[in-house]
Design an enzyme around this catalytic site. Sequence first.
Site, mmCIF file in Angstrom:
data_model
loop_
_atom_site.group_PDB
_atom_site.id
_atom_site.type_symbol
_atom_site.label_atom_id
_atom_site.label_comp_id
_atom_site.label_asym_id
_atom_site.label_seq_id
_atom_site.Cartn_x
_atom_site.Cartn_y
_atom_site.Cartn_z
ATOM 1 N N ASP A 80 65.429 1.253 83.345
ATOM 2 C CA ASP A 80 64.402 0.887 84.317
ATOM 3 C C ASP A 80 64.745 1.671 85.579
ATOM 4 O OD1 ASP A 80 62.875 -0.117 86.278
ATOM 5 O OD2 ASP A 80 63.331 -2.236 85.891
ATOM 6 N N LYS A 140 56.135 18.869 91.562
ATOM 7 C CA LYS A 140 55.128 18.567 92.547
ATOM 8 C C LYS A 140 54.270 17.406 92.055
ATOM 9 C CE LYS A 140 51.207 20.811 92.340
ATOM 10 N NZ LYS A 140 50.358 20.317 91.235
ATOM 11 N N ASP A 145 57.575 25.053 91.334
ATOM 12 C CA ASP A 145 56.173 25.467 91.382
ATOM 13 C C ASP A 145 56.017 26.369 90.165
ATOM 14 O OD1 ASP A 145 53.800 26.934 91.701
ATOM 15 O OD2 ASP A 145 53.785 26.422 93.815
ATOM 16 N N HIS A 146 55.410 25.839 89.106
ATOM 17 C CA HIS A 146 55.485 26.583 87.845
ATOM 18 C C HIS A 146 54.782 27.933 87.914
ATOM 19 C CE1 HIS A 146 51.558 24.707 86.972
ATOM 20 N NE2 HIS A 146 51.387 25.628 86.058
ATOM 21 N N LYS A 173 55.537 32.299 86.154
ATOM 22 C CA LYS A 173 54.618 33.046 85.279
ATOM 23 C C LYS A 173 54.977 34.538 85.285
ATOM 24 C CE LYS A 173 50.808 29.751 85.731
ATOM 25 N NZ LYS A 173 50.282 29.346 84.435
ATOM 26 N N HIS A 181 50.566 26.284 94.555
ATOM 27 C CA HIS A 181 50.389 27.474 93.710
ATOM 28 C C HIS A 181 49.723 28.646 94.443
ATOM 29 C CE1 HIS A 181 51.574 24.702 90.691
ATOM 30 N NE2 HIS A 181 50.390 24.230 90.383
HETATM 31 C C1 BG6 Z 1 49.081 21.728 88.060
HETATM 32 C C2 BG6 Z 1 47.948 20.900 88.598
HETATM 33 O O1 BG6 Z 1 50.067 21.908 89.042
HETATM 34 O O2 BG6 Z 1 48.590 22.992 87.652
HETATM 35 C C3 BG6 Z 1 46.853 20.744 87.567
HETATM 36 O O3 BG6 Z 1 48.440 19.617 88.974
HETATM 37 C C4 BG6 Z 1 46.420 22.093 87.052
HETATM 38 O O4 BG6 Z 1 45.738 20.056 88.115
HETATM 39 C C5 BG6 Z 1 47.631 22.919 86.620
HETATM 40 O O5 BG6 Z 1 45.546 21.905 85.965
HETATM 41 C C6 BG6 Z 1 47.224 24.343 86.281
HETATM 42 O O6 BG6 Z 1 48.314 25.004 85.703
HETATM 43 P P1 BG6 Z 1 48.084 26.219 84.723
HETATM 44 O O7 BG6 Z 1 49.450 26.773 84.476
HETATM 45 O O8 BG6 Z 1 47.413 25.679 83.517
HETATM 46 O O9 BG6 Z 1 47.195 27.173 85.483
#
Ligand code: BG6
Length: 491
Positions: free
Chosen positions: A93, A149, A178-179, A183, A241
Amino acid sequence: MSEHSDPQPFDLVIFGGTGDLAMRKLVPALYNIYKNGGMPGESRLIAVARTDLDVAAFHDLMASDAQPHVHPDLFDADTWATFISRVDFVRIDLMDGASYAALGECLDKQPGNTRLYYLSTGPRLFGPICNHLSANGLIKSDSRVAVEKPLGHDRASANEINDLIAAAFNETQIFRIDHYLGKEPVQNLIALRFGNSLFEPLWRRGRIRDVQITVAEELGIGRRGEFYDRTGALRDMVQNHLLQLLCIIAMEPPISVDGDSIRDEKLKVLRSLKPMTPERVVNNTVRGQYVGGTLGEAELPGYLDENGVPADSQTETFVALKTTIENWRWAGVPFYLRTGKRMQTKVSEIVITFDSLPHSIFSDQIASNSVNRLVIQLQPVESIKLHILSKKPGDALTLKPVMLDLDLSQSYNANYINAYQRLLVDLIAGKQALFMRRDEQDAAWAWIDPIIETWRAHGVAPKPYRVGSWGPAASGGLLGRRGLSWHEETL
Ligand code: BG6
């Protein structure tokens, strides 16, 4: 492709281990890393969640919910079987400090492993989790924490959360995800800009006419109605992003590719963004919200009819804005940013348009209206293309647009490496370059806050746009004032 110089054995502890992100992205990414030899020694994945599961049931969940997200070309049943033998599950928890003892016991089985805590939960849990980890003595000097995030909903709340995390971890241990920074084309943009001398003299005002950054999604808000309605496109996409992409395009050459060198330069860009006064917000931003319409074959509902969304919601699902960067390199060059849900097609791209010819010696229309463009596409296809004019084969000197493809990623199968895999590799290696530093994040919120505040104070309502369109017409108007248009209209 070699990903590690010398990875140390680690325990990756995922909080929110049964969640969507863990299943769709993190577990498949770690499987790929494992397959590439990136889980040395007795490295483990330890999933943590409140759900009442035992380890075997968690393995079943991985098989049903994570395995389908492994690229078919990379899946191998024997490797999967040995991978899951490295996966443990601990039920906790998250709000109850006493229950962290179970995690401690599990971690103590491999005391030499570096502890990597991945917080894939709502941000309100970040503070309590860090606090309980610290109080239970589970953080060592080489432990790290990765946070997803959104980190807060404005500057003040982001600061509060960051303070709570900082009470348990040093900044050098904190990895803010921040993915988009993971990329491949974003990495490639850094290589293109700073590994070649060709573009540098052109990369400035007087050479570049405008920059467009578009992240358009066909997807709606899925099952995240309540979350999304509290958030909106500006906070969900632009604050992180899109601004990060802008930074990579606009930053000065860093002194090296070390974490702090790149982040120092990105920070300068964020601090040079022209502040958003109320007047600029009203003139230079467009909010939109989708209404029902057709996308492909499907008839889809509008935002107000989505689950979890109040019928009178004023949340934006689309934002377009214009900004400029106040420094020597970029003064006066417009940067147009745009993102939206339920748009005509899924495309994420950066379009850098160079200045037009000072004078055309060719009589045909194409030549006289032509501009060179560098188009960096992140999705659906990863590519970098330079649009130029060349001569049509034949006698007459007639020109035609052609594209130089500058991207080699296809030859390296780089499309198989998803952003999360790259970020996890760097988290494992302790490299921070692709993660946001606290001051960067703060500068981004400092620029975004006045937009949110002006929309609120001036009652700027989102303009409707139809599902399957490119957003409200006003978005085109932002560029139209200068006689420009969004890239798709020029094709
Ligand atoms: C996320 C957002 O960070 O990025 C989502 O919270 C969004 O709303 C997503 O759909 C988009 O990521 P990608 O890699 O699919 O462009």
